[in-house]
Scaffold this motif. Sequence first.
Motif, PDB file in Angstrom:
ATOM      1  N   GLU A  97      45.821  14.936 -42.018  1.00  0.00           N
ATOM      2  CA  GLU A  97      45.850  16.256 -41.379  1.00  0.00           C
ATOM      3  C   GLU A  97      44.867  16.329 -40.220  1.00  0.00           C
ATOM      4  O   GLU A  97      44.976  17.208 -39.360  1.00  0.00           O
ATOM      5  CB  GLU A  97      45.521  17.356 -42.393  1.00  0.00           C
ATOM      6  CG  GLU A  97      46.649  17.735 -43.316  1.00  0.00           C
ATOM      7  CD  GLU A  97      46.838  16.735 -44.443  1.00  0.00           C
ATOM      8  OE1 GLU A  97      45.841  16.063 -44.805  1.00  0.00           O
ATOM      9  OE2 GLU A  97      47.957  16.619 -44.953  1.00  0.00           O
ATOM     10  N   GLY A  98      43.885  15.430 -40.220  1.00  0.00           N
ATOM     11  CA  GLY A  98      42.892  15.441 -39.162  1.00  0.00           C
ATOM     12  C   GLY A  98      42.149  14.131 -39.079  1.00  0.00           C
ATOM     13  O   GLY A  98      42.355  13.222 -39.894  1.00  0.00           O
ATOM     14  N   VAL A  99      41.288  14.024 -38.075  1.00  0.00           N
ATOM     15  CA  VAL A  99      40.480  12.822 -37.893  1.00  0.00           C
ATOM     16  C   VAL A  99      39.026  13.220 -37.671  1.00  0.00           C
ATOM     17  O   VAL A  99      38.728  14.249 -37.075  1.00  0.00           O
ATOM     18  CB  VAL A  99      40.964  11.972 -36.693  1.00  0.00           C
ATOM     19  CG1 VAL A  99      42.305  11.333 -36.978  1.00  0.00           C
ATOM     20  CG2 VAL A  99      41.022  12.814 -35.415  1.00  0.00           C
ATOM     21  N   GLU A 100      38.125  12.392 -38.184  1.00  0.00           N
ATOM     22  CA  GLU A 100      36.694  12.532 -37.893  1.00  0.00           C
ATOM     23  C   GLU A 100      36.358  11.509 -36.826  1.00  0.00           C
ATOM     24  O   GLU A 100      36.690  10.319 -36.963  1.00  0.00           O
ATOM     25  CB  GLU A 100      35.879  12.298 -39.167  1.00  0.00           C
ATOM     26  CG  GLU A 100      34.389  12.472 -39.007  1.00  0.00           C
ATOM     27  CD  GLU A 100      33.642  11.146 -38.903  1.00  0.00           C
ATOM     28  OE1 GLU A 100      32.404  11.185 -38.891  1.00  0.00           O
ATOM     29  OE2 GLU A 100      34.287  10.078 -38.813  1.00  0.00           O
ATOM     30  N   LEU A 101      35.760  11.974 -35.720  1.00  0.00           N
ATOM     31  CA  LEU A 101      35.472  11.114 -34.581  1.00  0.00           C
ATOM     32  C   LEU A 101      33.994  11.206 -34.212  1.00  0.00           C
ATOM     33  O   LEU A 101      33.414  12.291 -34.222  1.00  0.00           O
ATOM     34  CB  LEU A 101      36.331  11.527 -33.375  1.00  0.00           C
ATOM     35  CG  LEU A 101      37.841  11.551 -33.596  1.00  0.00           C
ATOM     36  CD1 LEU A 101      38.544  12.143 -32.373  1.00  0.00           C
ATOM     37  CD2 LEU A 101      38.376  10.157 -33.897  1.00  0.00           C
ATOM     38  N   LYS A 171      48.847  17.065 -32.988  1.00  0.00           N
ATOM     39  CA  LYS A 171      48.559  18.229 -33.827  1.00  0.00           C
ATOM     40  C   LYS A 171      47.655  17.870 -35.005  1.00  0.00           C
ATOM     41  O   LYS A 171      47.887  18.281 -36.157  1.00  0.00           O
ATOM     42  CB  LYS A 171      49.863  18.872 -34.312  1.00  0.00           C
ATOM     43  CG  LYS A 171      50.726  19.397 -33.173  1.00  0.00           C
ATOM     44  CD  LYS A 171      51.980  20.092 -33.668  1.00  0.00           C
ATOM     45  CE  LYS A 171      52.806  20.632 -32.494  1.00  0.00           C
ATOM     46  NZ  LYS A 171      54.050  21.306 -32.922  1.00  0.00           N
ATOM     47  N   LEU A 172      46.617  17.116 -34.716  1.00  0.00           N
ATOM     48  CA  LEU A 172      45.611  16.754 -35.712  1.00  0.00           C
ATOM     49  C   LEU A 172      44.371  17.625 -35.530  1.00  0.00           C
ATOM     50  O   LEU A 172      43.950  17.884 -34.402  1.00  0.00           O
ATOM     51  CB  LEU A 172      45.202  15.287 -35.549  1.00  0.00           C
ATOM     52  CG  LEU A 172      46.239  14.218 -35.898  1.00  0.00           C
ATOM     53  CD1 LEU A 172      45.746  12.845 -35.447  1.00  0.00           C
ATOM     54  CD2 LEU A 172      46.526  14.215 -37.401  1.00  0.00           C
ATOM     55  N   SER A 173      43.793  18.064 -36.619  1.00  0.00           N
ATOM     56  CA  SER A 173      42.499  18.729 -36.523  1.00  0.00           C
ATOM     57  C   SER A 173      41.426  17.667 -36.264  1.00  0.00           C
ATOM     58  O   SER A 173      41.616  16.484 -36.565  1.00  0.00           O
ATOM     59  CB  SER A 173      42.187  19.504 -37.803  1.00  0.00           C
ATOM     60  OG  SER A 173      42.166  18.640 -38.922  1.00  0.00           O
ATOM     61  N   ILE A 174      40.305  18.096 -35.686  1.00  0.00           N
ATOM     62  CA  ILE A 174      39.255  17.148 -35.290  1.00  0.00           C
ATOM     63  C   ILE A 174      37.923  17.567 -35.887  1.00  0.00           C
ATOM     64  O   ILE A 174      37.517  18.727 -35.784  1.00  0.00           O
ATOM     65  CB  ILE A 174      39.104  17.081 -33.758  1.00  0.00           C
ATOM     66  CG1 ILE A 174      40.445  16.837 -33.079  1.00  0.00           C
ATOM     67  CG2 ILE A 174      38.102  15.990 -33.386  1.00  0.00           C
ATOM     68  CD1 ILE A 174      40.386  16.944 -31.561  1.00  0.00           C
ATOM     69  N   TYR A 175      37.251  16.608 -36.519  1.00  0.00           N
ATOM     70  CA  TYR A 175      35.871  16.775 -36.959  1.00  0.00           C
ATOM     71  C   TYR A 175      35.006  15.970 -35.992  1.00  0.00           C
ATOM     72  O   TYR A 175      34.957  14.740 -36.065  1.00  0.00           O
ATOM     73  CB  TYR A 175      35.677  16.251 -38.372  1.00  0.00           C
ATOM     74  CG  TYR A 175      36.264  17.106 -39.481  1.00  0.00           C
ATOM     75  CD1 TYR A 175      35.497  17.450 -40.592  1.00  0.00           C
ATOM     76  CD2 TYR A 175      37.585  17.563 -39.440  1.00  0.00           C
ATOM     77  CE1 TYR A 175      36.021  18.223 -41.622  1.00  0.00           C
ATOM     78  CE2 TYR A 175      38.121  18.328 -40.460  1.00  0.00           C
ATOM     79  CZ  TYR A 175      37.335  18.653 -41.550  1.00  0.00           C
ATOM     80  OH  TYR A 175      37.877  19.415 -42.564  1.00  0.00           O
ATOM     81  N   PHE A 176      34.340  16.651 -35.080  1.00  0.00           N
ATOM     82  CA  PHE A 176      33.458  15.963 -34.130  1.00  0.00           C
ATOM     83  C   PHE A 176      32.132  15.670 -34.827  1.00  0.00           C
ATOM     84  O   PHE A 176      31.372  16.585 -35.166  1.00  0.00           O
ATOM     85  CB  PHE A 176      33.185  16.842 -32.911  1.00  0.00           C
ATOM     86  CG  PHE A 176      34.378  17.110 -32.039  1.00  0.00           C
ATOM     87  CD1 PHE A 176      34.939  16.100 -31.263  1.00  0.00           C
ATOM     88  CD2 PHE A 176      34.943  18.375 -31.973  1.00  0.00           C
ATOM     89  CE1 PHE A 176      36.029  16.343 -30.444  1.00  0.00           C
ATOM     90  CE2 PHE A 176      36.029  18.635 -31.157  1.00  0.00           C
ATOM     91  CZ  PHE A 176      36.575  17.613 -30.396  1.00  0.00           C
ATOM     92  N   ASP A 177      31.838  14.393 -35.040  1.00  0.00           N
ATOM     93  CA  ASP A 177      30.567  14.000 -35.658  1.00  0.00           C
ATOM     94  C   ASP A 177      29.590  13.624 -34.545  1.00  0.00           C
ATOM     95  O   ASP A 177      29.767  12.599 -33.886  1.00  0.00           O
ATOM     96  CB  ASP A 177      30.787  12.822 -36.606  1.00  0.00           C
ATOM     97  CG  ASP A 177      29.551  12.479 -37.404  1.00  0.00           C
ATOM     98  OD1 ASP A 177      28.518  13.164 -37.242  1.00  0.00           O
ATOM     99  OD2 ASP A 177      29.588  11.522 -38.194  1.00  0.00           O
ATOM    100  N   VAL A 178      28.584  14.455 -34.350  1.00  0.00           N
ATOM    101  CA  VAL A 178      27.626  14.251 -33.254  1.00  0.00           C
ATOM    102  C   VAL A 178      26.375  13.581 -33.803  1.00  0.00           C
ATOM    103  O   VAL A 178      25.706  14.117 -34.689  1.00  0.00           O
ATOM    104  CB  VAL A 178      27.269  15.592 -32.589  1.00  0.00           C
ATOM    105  CG1 VAL A 178      26.344  15.352 -31.401  1.00  0.00           C
ATOM    106  CG2 VAL A 178      28.538  16.313 -32.140  1.00  0.00           C
ATOM    107  N   LYS A 179      26.046  12.407 -33.284  1.00  0.00           N
ATOM    108  CA  LYS A 179      24.931  11.613 -33.794  1.00  0.00           C
ATOM    109  C   LYS A 179      23.584  12.061 -33.255  1.00  0.00           C
ATOM    110  O   LYS A 179      22.556  11.820 -33.874  1.00  0.00           O
ATOM    111  CB  LYS A 179      25.151  10.134 -33.448  1.00  0.00           C
ATOM    112  CG  LYS A 179      26.411   9.543 -34.038  1.00  0.00           C
ATOM    113  CD  LYS A 179      26.409   9.692 -35.550  1.00  0.00           C
ATOM    114  CE  LYS A 179      27.663   9.120 -36.175  1.00  0.00           C
ATOM    115  NZ  LYS A 179      27.729   9.394 -37.617  1.00  0.00           N
TER     116      LYS A 179
END
Length: 334
Positions: A97-101, A171-179
């Motif tokens: 359903e989404g990706v973590e980037l 149409k994927l939700s996005i989890y922006f992982d900020v380092k």
Amino acid sequence: MLQLGDEVALYSFVFVLVLLGTRSPMWSCVIAVSMYSFLAIFKFPQVPDSRARQVLSPGKGATGLGRVSAIAHRGGGHDAPENTIAAIREASKNGAEGVELDLEFTSDGVPILMHDETVDRTTNGSGPLSQICFSELSKLDAAAKHRLRDTFAGERIPTLEEAVEECIKLKLSIYFDVKGHPDEASAALSDLYRKHPVLYNTSIVCSFEPKVIYRMRQSDPDVVTALTHRPWSLSLYGDGVPRFTSPWKHKWMTLVDVLLDWAHHHFLWKLCGVSAFLVQKDFVSPDYVQYWAKRGVQVVAWTVNKEVEKQYYRELLQVNYITDSLVEDCDPHY
């Protein structure tokens, strides 16, 4: 929102701690009141619950029940080279359903997808990102050290904008992982939200660093945000191995871990006004999910890589999980 019991416990704890350290009731009152005033003035409210649910639970109805979202960790780093366009496409094809980037920056300030501070682990290049410009980075093979390197040979490291546009298309939700880089990251993400308003309802900004989340809320208070947390993260690596060989340094960092864990659960989440709490899977339980639900915060577990674990999160806990693979069991990436 923070419950009354939390308020009483938080300021009582601060009062008693200062009283034990100073033996002064006056200073205990002053510091407790100062902390209350600080939170009242500088905290950010959570975004409306309806929009947080739209981002975190796009497949659920008004009751909050329904499909649990499987989020591909680094785009699904087991199924394709992590943090690449190929990974995003594979994740979509495999039912995520989404990706973590992961967001990082090149030496010339270009926002890109990369987990590490160096390119050594994932590419055929070498060196820290802080010394590599984007023109050089774009020549590297991001699949060079992946188990499916032959299938994805020549895959390159994408810019943040390229990745976002691909996610929107799929149409994927996005989890922006900020380092890190709170100022640069908040500026880059704010630009993207202005350019692609759909992100307000389809993405969330996450970080281990509260400073990053607070800066993001300062830049754009309408962005849905989350704190990422793993207990004992300062004293232990993800696999449980101590970070420090010195016993004294290990004990000191263990103490700091205890304080950080308390701060995350009683103070920092409220200061930042987060809508979700991303927690390492070994520390998630029904009681823990309920603890955060009472505060209007959703739990997301990482990294859930075994089918039996996924079934537990889907059917019993009914909370989103982040996984390295959508197609098979695998070892976790830390």
